[in-house]
Design a protein around this motif. Structure first.
Motif, PDB file in Angstrom:
ATOM      1  N   UNK A   1       0.825  -1.208   0.000  1.00  0.00           N
ATOM      2  CA  UNK A   1       0.000   0.000   0.000  1.00  0.00           C
ATOM      3  C   UNK A   1       0.861   1.261   0.000  1.00  0.00           C
ATOM      4  N   UNK A   2       1.939   1.263   0.781  1.00  0.00           N
ATOM      5  CA  UNK A   2       2.841   2.422   0.809  1.00  0.00           C
ATOM      6  C   UNK A   2       3.478   2.637  -0.563  1.00  0.00           C
ATOM      7  N   UNK A   3       3.964   1.563  -1.176  1.00  0.00           N
ATOM      8  CA  UNK A   3       4.581   1.681  -2.504  1.00  0.00           C
ATOM      9  C   UNK A   3       3.585   2.248  -3.508  1.00  0.00           C
ATOM     10  N   UNK A   4       2.351   1.767  -3.456  1.00  0.00           N
ATOM     11  CA  UNK A   4       1.332   2.275  -4.372  1.00  0.00           C
ATOM     12  C   UNK A   4       1.016   3.741  -4.097  1.00  0.00           C
ATOM     13  N   UNK A   5       0.953   4.133  -2.842  1.00  0.00           N
ATOM     14  CA  UNK A   5       0.692   5.535  -2.499  1.00  0.00           C
ATOM     15  C   UNK A   5       1.794   6.448  -3.037  1.00  0.00           C
ATOM     16  N   UNK A   6       3.011   5.934  -3.114  1.00  0.00           N
ATOM     17  CA  UNK A   6       4.120   6.723  -3.656  1.00  0.00           C
ATOM     18  C   UNK A   6       4.222   6.612  -5.173  1.00  0.00           C
ATOM     19  N   UNK A   7       3.203   6.047  -5.827  1.00  0.00           N
ATOM     20  CA  UNK A   7       3.141   6.048  -7.280  1.00  0.00           C
ATOM     21  C   UNK A   7       3.554   4.760  -7.957  1.00  0.00           C
ATOM     22  N   UNK A   8       3.858   3.718  -7.214  1.00  0.00           N
ATOM     23  CA  UNK A   8       4.282   2.461  -7.813  1.00  0.00           C
ATOM     24  C   UNK A   8       3.070   1.563  -8.059  1.00  0.00           C
ATOM     25  N   UNK A   9       2.271   1.918  -9.040  1.00  0.00           N
ATOM     26  CA  UNK A   9       1.035   1.185  -9.343  1.00  0.00           C
ATOM     27  C   UNK A   9       1.316  -0.240  -9.812  1.00  0.00           C
ATOM     28  N   UNK A  10       2.425  -0.446 -10.523  1.00  0.00           N
ATOM     29  CA  UNK A  10       2.740  -1.774 -11.061  1.00  0.00           C
ATOM     30  C   UNK A  10       3.483  -2.649 -10.062  1.00  0.00           C
ATOM     31  N   UNK A  11       3.890  -2.063  -8.935  1.00  0.00           N
ATOM     32  CA  UNK A  11       4.675  -2.750  -7.909  1.00  0.00           C
ATOM     33  C   UNK A  11       5.977  -3.327  -8.456  1.00  0.00           C
ATOM     34  N   UNK A  12       6.573  -2.609  -9.406  1.00  0.00           N
ATOM     35  CA  UNK A  12       7.882  -2.987  -9.915  1.00  0.00           C
ATOM     36  C   UNK A  12       8.948  -2.746  -8.856  1.00  0.00           C
ATOM     37  N   UNK A  13       9.982  -3.572  -8.868  1.00  0.00           N
ATOM     38  CA  UNK A  13      11.075  -3.453  -7.911  1.00  0.00           C
ATOM     39  C   UNK A  13      12.394  -3.454  -8.651  1.00  0.00           C
ATOM     40  N   UNK A  14      13.384  -2.796  -8.088  1.00  0.00           N
ATOM     41  CA  UNK A  14      13.358  -1.929  -6.920  1.00  0.00           C
ATOM     42  C   UNK A  14      12.634  -0.616  -7.228  1.00  0.00           C
ATOM     43  N   UNK A  15      12.183   0.015  -6.155  1.00  0.00           N
ATOM     44  CA  UNK A  15      11.466   1.285  -6.260  1.00  0.00           C
ATOM     45  C   UNK A  15      11.952   2.162  -5.111  1.00  0.00           C
ATOM     46  N   UNK A  16      12.516   3.304  -5.434  1.00  0.00           N
ATOM     47  CA  UNK A  16      13.122   4.162  -4.424  1.00  0.00           C
ATOM     48  C   UNK A  16      12.451   5.519  -4.411  1.00  0.00           C
ATOM     49  N   UNK A  17      12.178   6.005  -3.208  1.00  0.00           N
ATOM     50  CA  UNK A  17      11.582   7.322  -2.998  1.00  0.00           C
ATOM     51  C   UNK A  17      12.476   8.070  -2.005  1.00  0.00           C
ATOM     52  N   UNK A  18      12.847   9.288  -2.359  1.00  0.00           N
ATOM     53  CA  UNK A  18      13.587  10.135  -1.424  1.00  0.00           C
ATOM     54  C   UNK A  18      12.618  11.186  -0.906  1.00  0.00           C
ATOM     55  N   UNK A  19      12.504  11.225   0.415  1.00  0.00           N
ATOM     56  CA  UNK A  19      11.604  12.161   1.099  1.00  0.00           C
ATOM     57  C   UNK A  19      12.461  13.171   1.838  1.00  0.00           C
TER      58      UNK A  19
END
Length: 183
Positions: free
Chosen positions: A136-154
């Motif tokens: 759910x967190x990954x999707x909220x940050x825009x990763x709709x496809x749940x591809x990995x790796x996925x990195x977000x800098x906050x």
């Protein structure tokens, strides 16, 4: 060669081709994006209100890192590009810790697999077990496809500074953090 062997080899070759295609696609999609997901406020609220277990089964509140520059990496033990990033992310954690940067790995994987991985691989930042909440967190940050790796800098002010689908090299992230932390 038996018919069964031929079928198995063909099936294996098909699986390898599909995985290679996904890897190639992730490489093409992997450029750094300095975009903000549409629901950035919702993503931040959800993120900082969450708590996830670490590889030792201890509950970790994500709010403990509020006010720092966070490098949040969604990964899995079965994802080769994810595993390739971890040593460089560990080095960067050591280099940038004094500048208020905190790396956090959120595994879309099981406690058993992450625990076994962390016994054999030194990682200088927390590895958390995402489960359904991590998805759910990954999707909220825009990763709709749940591809990995996925990195977000906050950023420290809870702003999304970078979103990256696919592998992120040590050189690219170092350059980005050098600029970001000198502001």
């Amino acid at each position: 060669m038996s018919r069964r062997s031929t079928v198995l080899i063909g099936l294996f070759a098909t699986i390898v081709a599909i995985l290679a295609g996904f890897y190639g696609l992730s490489q093409r999609l992997g450029s750094i994006q300095q975009t903000t997901p549409a629901s950035a406020t919702t993503a931040m609220e959800l993120f900082f209100a969450s708590a996830l277990d670490d590889a030792l089964g201890q509950r970790q509140a994500l709010s403990q890192w509020q006010g720092k520059t966070l490098v949040v990496n969604f990964w899995a033990t079965w994802c080769p590009p994810c595993l390739e990033e971890i040593p460089s992310f560990s080095r960067l954690q050591g280099s940038y810790a004094e500048k208020g940067v905190q790396f956090v790995g959120i595994a879309l994987d099981s406690l058993e697999h992450v625990g076994a991985f962390s016994e054999h691989q030194a990682v200088s930042y927390p590895l958390l077990i995402g489960g359904v909440q991590g998805v759910e967190l990954a999707q909220q940050f825009g990763n709709a496809s749940l591809g990995l790796p996925y990195t977000v800098v906050i950023g420290p002010e809870k702003e999304v500074r970078l979103v990256r689908m696919g592998p992120l090299s040590e050189v690219e992230l170092d350059r980005f953090l050098r600029i970001t932390t000198s502001r």
